[in-house]
Design a protein around this motif. Structure first.
Motif, PDB file in Angstrom:
ATOM      1  N   VAL A  93       0.653  -1.202  -0.024  1.00  0.00           N
ATOM      2  CA  VAL A  93      -0.096   0.102   0.024  1.00  0.00           C
ATOM      3  C   VAL A  93       0.922   1.236  -0.211  1.00  0.00           C
ATOM      4  O   VAL A  93       1.928   1.383   0.650  1.00  0.00           O
ATOM      5  CB  VAL A  93      -0.779   0.151   1.155  1.00  0.00           C
ATOM      6  N   ARG A  94       0.581   2.200  -0.658  1.00  0.00           N
ATOM      7  CA  ARG A  94       1.251   3.541  -0.773  1.00  0.00           C
ATOM      8  C   ARG A  94       0.516   4.472   0.307  1.00  0.00           C
ATOM      9  O   ARG A  94      -0.299   4.268   0.689  1.00  0.00           O
ATOM     10  CB  ARG A  94       0.962   4.133  -2.006  1.00  0.00           C
ATOM     11  N   PRO A  95       1.564   5.155   1.065  1.00  0.00           N
ATOM     12  CA  PRO A  95       1.157   5.884   2.210  1.00  0.00           C
ATOM     13  C   PRO A  95       0.308   7.138   1.636  1.00  0.00           C
ATOM     14  O   PRO A  95       0.737   7.654   0.414  1.00  0.00           O
ATOM     15  CB  PRO A  95       2.440   6.406   2.687  1.00  0.00           C
ATOM     16  N   GLU A  96      -0.415   7.540   2.419  1.00  0.00           N
ATOM     17  CA  GLU A  96      -1.337   8.843   1.859  1.00  0.00           C
ATOM     18  C   GLU A  96      -0.407  10.142   2.215  1.00  0.00           C
ATOM     19  O   GLU A  96       0.122  10.423   3.182  1.00  0.00           O
ATOM     20  CB  GLU A  96      -2.628   9.203   2.848  1.00  0.00           C
ATOM     21  N   PRO A  97      -0.173  10.835   1.113  1.00  0.00           N
ATOM     22  CA  PRO A  97       0.877  12.138   1.261  1.00  0.00           C
ATOM     23  C   PRO A  97       0.427  12.989   2.244  1.00  0.00           C
ATOM     24  O   PRO A  97       1.364  13.685   2.915  1.00  0.00           O
ATOM     25  CB  PRO A  97       0.827  12.701  -0.154  1.00  0.00           C
ATOM     26  N   ASP A  98      -0.540  13.295   2.565  1.00  0.00           N
ATOM     27  CA  ASP A  98      -1.322  14.153   3.438  1.00  0.00           C
ATOM     28  C   ASP A  98      -1.623  13.704   4.945  1.00  0.00           C
ATOM     29  O   ASP A  98      -2.049  14.268   5.943  1.00  0.00           O
ATOM     30  CB  ASP A  98      -2.338  15.153   3.148  1.00  0.00           C
ATOM     31  N   ASP A  99      -1.231  12.459   5.084  1.00  0.00           N
ATOM     32  CA  ASP A  99      -1.707  11.692   6.601  1.00  0.00           C
ATOM     33  C   ASP A  99      -0.224  12.145   7.215  1.00  0.00           C
ATOM     34  O   ASP A  99       0.755  11.597   7.120  1.00  0.00           O
ATOM     35  CB  ASP A  99      -1.327  10.292   6.265  1.00  0.00           C
ATOM     36  N   PRO A 100      -0.661  12.721   8.446  1.00  0.00           N
ATOM     37  CA  PRO A 100       0.585  13.444   9.441  1.00  0.00           C
ATOM     38  C   PRO A 100       1.133  11.893   9.921  1.00  0.00           C
ATOM     39  O   PRO A 100       2.495  12.149  10.314  1.00  0.00           O
ATOM     40  CB  PRO A 100      -0.260  13.866  10.497  1.00  0.00           C
ATOM     41  N   ASP A 101       0.705  10.774  10.136  1.00  0.00           N
ATOM     42  CA  ASP A 101       1.402   9.609  10.618  1.00  0.00           C
ATOM     43  C   ASP A 101       2.325   9.402   9.580  1.00  0.00           C
ATOM     44  O   ASP A 101       3.627   8.935  10.046  1.00  0.00           O
ATOM     45  CB  ASP A 101       0.335   8.517  11.110  1.00  0.00           C
ATOM     46  N   ALA A 102       1.941   9.338   8.208  1.00  0.00           N
ATOM     47  CA  ALA A 102       2.903   9.032   7.305  1.00  0.00           C
ATOM     48  C   ALA A 102       4.104   9.898   7.143  1.00  0.00           C
ATOM     49  O   ALA A 102       5.313   9.482   6.929  1.00  0.00           O
ATOM     50  CB  ALA A 102       2.057   8.844   5.949  1.00  0.00           C
ATOM     51  N   VAL A 103       3.730  11.234   7.330  1.00  0.00           N
ATOM     52  CA  VAL A 103       4.781  12.234   7.314  1.00  0.00           C
ATOM     53  C   VAL A 103       5.953  11.882   8.303  1.00  0.00           C
ATOM     54  O   VAL A 103       7.150  11.844   7.882  1.00  0.00           O
ATOM     55  CB  VAL A 103       4.132  13.411   7.340  1.00  0.00           C
ATOM     56  N   ALA A 104       5.158  11.507   9.582  1.00  0.00           N
ATOM     57  CA  ALA A 104       6.240  11.326  10.438  1.00  0.00           C
ATOM     58  C   ALA A 104       7.080  10.102  10.600  1.00  0.00           C
ATOM     59  O   ALA A 104       8.043  10.042  10.913  1.00  0.00           O
ATOM     60  CB  ALA A 104       5.413  11.203  11.999  1.00  0.00           C
ATOM     61  N   ALA A 105       6.314   8.960   9.935  1.00  0.00           N
ATOM     62  CA  ALA A 105       7.063   7.716   9.766  1.00  0.00           C
ATOM     63  C   ALA A 105       8.043   7.981   8.527  1.00  0.00           C
ATOM     64  O   ALA A 105       9.245   7.266   8.665  1.00  0.00           O
ATOM     65  CB  ALA A 105       5.822   6.791   9.160  1.00  0.00           C
ATOM     66  N   ALA A 106       7.862   8.811   7.444  1.00  0.00           N
ATOM     67  CA  ALA A 106       8.977   9.036   6.637  1.00  0.00           C
ATOM     68  C   ALA A 106      10.176   9.850   7.178  1.00  0.00           C
ATOM     69  O   ALA A 106      11.212   9.336   6.748  1.00  0.00           O
ATOM     70  CB  ALA A 106       8.273   9.952   5.485  1.00  0.00           C
ATOM     71  N   ARG A 107       9.826  10.620   8.222  1.00  0.00           N
ATOM     72  CA  ARG A 107      11.041  11.257   8.682  1.00  0.00           C
ATOM     73  C   ARG A 107      11.888  10.372   9.892  1.00  0.00           C
ATOM     74  O   ARG A 107      12.968  10.024   9.504  1.00  0.00           O
ATOM     75  CB  ARG A 107      10.466  12.100   9.820  1.00  0.00           C
ATOM     76  N   GLU A 108      11.210   9.442  10.286  1.00  0.00           N
ATOM     77  CA  GLU A 108      11.802   7.969  10.989  1.00  0.00           C
ATOM     78  C   GLU A 108      12.634   7.232  10.181  1.00  0.00           C
ATOM     79  O   GLU A 108      13.548   6.752  10.140  1.00  0.00           O
ATOM     80  CB  GLU A 108      10.789   7.400  11.836  1.00  0.00           C
ATOM     81  N   VAL A 109      12.058   7.070   8.749  1.00  0.00           N
ATOM     82  CA  VAL A 109      12.612   6.149   8.031  1.00  0.00           C
ATOM     83  C   VAL A 109      13.806   6.971   7.356  1.00  0.00           C
ATOM     84  O   VAL A 109      14.908   6.227   7.266  1.00  0.00           O
ATOM     85  CB  VAL A 109      11.845   5.780   6.733  1.00  0.00           C
TER      86      VAL A 109
END
Length: 213
Positions: A93-109
């Motif tokens: 599944v692709r992350p939703e670009p405007d999902d704040p959890d996905a934004v935070a997850a991308a920072r951790e990655v």
């Protein structure tokens, strides 16, 4: 070998082989007459890969064609060629670009990749299906309240680095670039379930060691 022998050696019916030929999943044989062609060991190897993709991996024909096009593209460097073939496989599944959890997850990655020194993965970033799938998975874990920051992921990533080295050691046993990429694609479809099963068996053993039966 003729079509009948190719069918016998591969265990694939002749009608199915003809379908793969029509769909461009199997290269044509060397024409010896108006109605007959001869096939070699490369056809047999490719036929086994096609069956692994379609029957075991449940990869759609169109996606399998894209994977095989990358396998055969000798204009690419080995790393790009391998990546293109694996990227063409069905992805998560692709992350939703405007999902704040996905934004935070991308920072951790990104932080994890920096700490590991994985510069190629950092450079490719969200162009990589594996990167996007990881971000989406971590976003889901975050919503469910499970720890998944860079510190938690680093020991797992280090284990995966050792696994990746073993993977490429195995690929280096194949003599040609196309055979290496074919083997990598087959391993992605056939070997990942083996690794998952080994992990679960290891968990059973570790649990018994720690807690008893």
């Amino acid at each position: 070998m003729r079509l009948a022998e190719l069918s016998e050696r591969s265990g694939v019916p002749t009608a199915t082989i003809k379908y793969y030929l029509r769909e461009g999943l199997l290269p044509p044989g060397e024409r010896v007459s108006a109605t007959q062609a001869e096939y070699g060991e490369a056809h047999l190897r490719r036929l086994r890969l096609v069956r692994a993709l379609i029957q075991v991996g449940r990869v759609p024909v169109a996606a399998a064609r894209e994977v095989l096009a990358a396998v055969d593209d000798d204009s690419l460097g080995q790393t790009i060629r391998l990546g293109a073939a694996l990227w063409a496989l069905p992805q998560g599944v692709r992350p939703e670009p405007d999902d704040p959890d996905a934004v935070a997850a991308a920072r951790e990655v990104d932080r994890l990749l920096a700490e590991l020194g994985w510069s190629t993965s950092r450079e490719i970033g969200d162009l990589s299906p594996a990167y996007r799938t990881l971000v989406a998975a971590l976003a889901t874990l975050t919503r469910l309240g499970y720890p998944c920051d860079a510190a938690h992921l680093a020991p797992y990533a280090e284990q995966m680095a050792r696994t990746a080295a073993l993977d490429l050691d195995m690929l280096d046993e194949y003599p040609t670039p196309v055979e290496k990429v074919e083997a990598a694609v087959a391993a992605a479809v056939l070997y990942e379930p083996v690794l998952l099963s080994l992990r679960r068996l290891a968990q059973e053993e570790e649990s018994a060691r720690r807690y008893g039966l």
